[in-house]
Write a protein that holds these residues in place. Structure first.
Motif, PDB file in Angstrom:
ATOM      1  N   ALA A   1     -21.529 -78.583  25.281  1.00 36.29           N
ATOM      2  CA  ALA A   1     -20.930 -77.295  25.639  1.00 36.29           C
ATOM      3  C   ALA A   1     -21.974 -76.351  26.234  1.00 36.29           C
ATOM      4  CB  ALA A   1     -20.277 -76.658  24.416  1.00 36.29           C
ATOM      5  N   ALA A   2     -23.126 -76.257  25.585  1.00 32.23           N
ATOM      6  CA  ALA A   2     -24.185 -75.384  26.103  1.00 32.23           C
ATOM      7  C   ALA A   2     -24.712 -75.900  27.440  1.00 32.23           C
ATOM      8  CB  ALA A   2     -25.322 -75.283  25.087  1.00 32.23           C
ATOM      9  N   GLY A   3     -24.835 -77.221  27.556  1.00 27.95           N
ATOM     10  CA  GLY A   3     -25.316 -77.799  28.809  1.00 27.95           C
ATOM     11  C   GLY A   3     -24.375 -77.522  29.966  1.00 27.95           C
ATOM     12  N   PHE A   4     -23.062 -77.727  29.762  1.00 23.80           N
ATOM     13  CA  PHE A   4     -22.105 -77.456  30.831  1.00 23.80           C
ATOM     14  C   PHE A   4     -22.048 -75.973  31.156  1.00 23.80           C
ATOM     15  CE2 PHE A   4     -20.070 -81.623  29.747  1.00 23.80           C
ATOM     16  CZ  PHE A   4     -20.273 -82.192  31.004  1.00 23.80           C
TER      17      PHE A   4
ATOM     18  N   LEU B   1     -24.537 -73.831  30.946  1.00 27.59           N
ATOM     19  CA  LEU B   1     -25.733 -73.509  31.737  1.00 27.59           C
ATOM     20  C   LEU B   1     -25.669 -74.110  33.140  1.00 27.59           C
ATOM     21  CD1 LEU B   1     -28.550 -73.810  29.062  1.00 27.59           C
ATOM     22  CD2 LEU B   1     -27.735 -71.748  30.183  1.00 27.59           C
ATOM     23  N   LEU B   2     -25.016 -75.258  33.290  1.00 33.96           N
ATOM     24  CA  LEU B   2     -24.880 -75.852  34.625  1.00 33.96           C
ATOM     25  C   LEU B   2     -24.045 -74.977  35.553  1.00 33.96           C
ATOM     26  CD1 LEU B   2     -24.355 -79.674  34.077  1.00 33.96           C
ATOM     27  CD2 LEU B   2     -26.212 -78.570  35.283  1.00 33.96           C
ATOM     28  N   MET B   3     -23.151 -74.176  35.003  1.00 38.15           N
ATOM     29  CA  MET B   3     -22.285 -73.339  35.813  1.00 38.15           C
ATOM     30  C   MET B   3     -22.936 -72.006  36.196  1.00 38.15           C
ATOM     31  SD  MET B   3     -19.636 -75.033  36.352  1.00 38.15           S
ATOM     32  CE  MET B   3     -20.215 -76.693  36.102  1.00 38.15           C
ATOM     33  N   GLN B   4     -24.150 -71.754  35.742  1.00 36.35           N
ATOM     34  CA  GLN B   4     -24.839 -70.502  36.046  1.00 36.35           C
ATOM     35  C   GLN B   4     -25.414 -70.552  37.466  1.00 36.35           C
ATOM     36  OE1 GLN B   4     -24.839 -67.939  33.840  1.00 36.35           O
ATOM     37  NE2 GLN B   4     -23.587 -69.251  32.529  1.00 36.35           N
ATOM     38  N   ARG B   5     -25.815 -69.410  37.952  1.00 39.09           N
ATOM     39  CA  ARG B   5     -26.345 -69.327  39.314  1.00 39.09           C
ATOM     40  C   ARG B   5     -27.865 -69.509  39.369  1.00 39.09           C
ATOM     41  NH1 ARG B   5     -22.570 -67.407  42.767  1.00 39.09           N
ATOM     42  NH2 ARG B   5     -24.059 -66.573  44.240  1.00 39.09           N
ATOM     43  N   SER B   6     -28.550 -69.401  38.262  1.00 42.78           N
ATOM     44  CA  SER B   6     -29.995 -69.552  38.230  1.00 42.78           C
ATOM     45  C   SER B   6     -30.353 -71.038  38.181  1.00 42.78           C
ATOM     46  CB  SER B   6     -30.562 -68.841  36.995  1.00 42.78           C
ATOM     47  OG  SER B   6     -31.914 -69.156  36.838  1.00 42.78           O
ATOM     48  N   LEU B   7     -31.277 -71.452  39.038  1.00 43.69           N
ATOM     49  CA  LEU B   7     -31.650 -72.865  39.096  1.00 43.69           C
ATOM     50  C   LEU B   7     -32.348 -73.333  37.821  1.00 43.69           C
ATOM     51  CD1 LEU B   7     -32.819 -73.201  42.796  1.00 43.69           C
ATOM     52  CD2 LEU B   7     -30.749 -74.073  41.760  1.00 43.69           C
ATOM     53  N   ILE B   8     -33.132 -72.461  37.202  1.00 44.82           N
ATOM     54  CA  ILE B   8     -33.807 -72.848  35.962  1.00 44.82           C
ATOM     55  C   ILE B   8     -32.787 -73.086  34.865  1.00 44.82           C
ATOM     56  CG2 ILE B   8     -35.400 -72.036  34.176  1.00 44.82           C
ATOM     57  CD1 ILE B   8     -36.740 -73.003  36.739  1.00 44.82           C
TER      58      ILE B   8
ATOM     59  N   GLY C   1     -29.682 -76.766  31.482  1.00 52.50           N
ATOM     60  CA  GLY C   1     -28.373 -77.324  31.168  1.00 52.50           C
ATOM     61  C   GLY C   1     -28.347 -78.829  31.343  1.00 52.50           C
ATOM     62  N   PHE C   2     -28.987 -79.313  32.403  1.00 56.50           N
ATOM     63  CA  PHE C   2     -29.069 -80.760  32.612  1.00 56.50           C
ATOM     64  C   PHE C   2     -29.873 -81.427  31.495  1.00 56.50           C
ATOM     65  CE2 PHE C   2     -31.090 -84.539  34.309  1.00 56.50           C
ATOM     66  CZ  PHE C   2     -29.977 -85.249  34.716  1.00 56.50           C
TER      67      PHE C   2
ATOM     68  N   HIS D   1     -30.027 -84.675  26.385  1.00 52.47           N
ATOM     69  CA  HIS D   1     -30.260 -84.812  24.942  1.00 52.47           C
ATOM     70  C   HIS D   1     -28.969 -85.146  24.205  1.00 52.47           C
ATOM     71  CE1 HIS D   1     -34.371 -83.700  25.340  1.00 52.47           C
ATOM     72  NE2 HIS D   1     -34.138 -82.438  25.661  1.00 52.47           N
ATOM     73  N   GLY D   2     -27.861 -84.545  24.642  1.00 51.61           N
ATOM     74  CA  GLY D   2     -26.575 -84.862  24.040  1.00 51.61           C
ATOM     75  C   GLY D   2     -26.191 -86.316  24.276  1.00 51.61           C
ATOM     76  N   ALA D   3     -26.462 -86.821  25.473  1.00 50.58           N
ATOM     77  CA  ALA D   3     -26.162 -88.226  25.770  1.00 50.58           C
ATOM     78  C   ALA D   3     -27.025 -89.154  24.921  1.00 50.58           C
ATOM     79  CB  ALA D   3     -26.387 -88.503  27.256  1.00 50.58           C
TER      80      ALA D   3
END
Length: 154
Positions: free
Chosen positions: A17-20, A22-29, A34-35, A40-42
């Motif tokens: 949930a946190a990863g997805f 963060l992936l939807m944010q506009r900041s590349l970092i 998020g990735f 880590h979740g995988a």
């Protein structure tokens, strides 16, 4: 399901949930972080897929069931792939910072134009249903433009 496994399942859900998010944010970092959280979740999912610990599968002797080596090998492979992609994404974010001076993902002008065109179409004809351009038959669209109404082909 025992206590530690339940905690890991909840932790996997939180990481995904946190990863997805963060992936939807506009900041590349934030996208890179998020990735990493998804990676880590995988890895935890693969750890859970391995089941309970057992005796080493190499020896072939011992009491009780032996450990399954496949989830362990897949987890190691996932770690290496996540590390490589993370390094690549960090290099892209660094390069973007150098070239653009910002770490934000900019708006796509074409996306804005398409959204504005759809909004205008909806305002012109509020009763018209929005159709998916991928599912439309291009021949029907051409006939409608010609005034044929899509009835005759050929």
């Amino acid at each position: 399901m025992n206590g530690p496994a339940l905690v890991l399942v909840v932790l996997v859900g939180v990481l995904f949930a946190a990863g997805f998010d963060l992936l939807m944010q506009r900041s590349l970092i934030r996208v890179v972080v998020g990735f990493m959280l998804l990676g880590h979740g995988a890895n935890l999912v693969l750890l859970l897929a391995g089941g309970a610990a057992g005796t080493p599968p190499i020896l072939g002797e011992g009491e009780g069931p032996s450990a399954d080596p496949l989830p362990q090998a897949m987890a190691l492979t996932a770690i290496v792939i996540t590390f490589g992609v993370t390094a690549f994404l960090l290099a892209l974010a660094y390069r973007s910072q150098l070239l653009l001076g910002a770490d934000e993902v900019m708006d796509d002008v074409e996306d804005r134009r398409i959204c504005a065109e759809r909004r205008r179409r909806r305002e012109d004809d509020p009763q018209a249903e929005e159709s998916d351009p991928v599912e439309e038959d291009p021949r029907d669209r051409d006939h409608q433009r010609d005034g044929d109404g899509g009835g005759g082909r050929g």
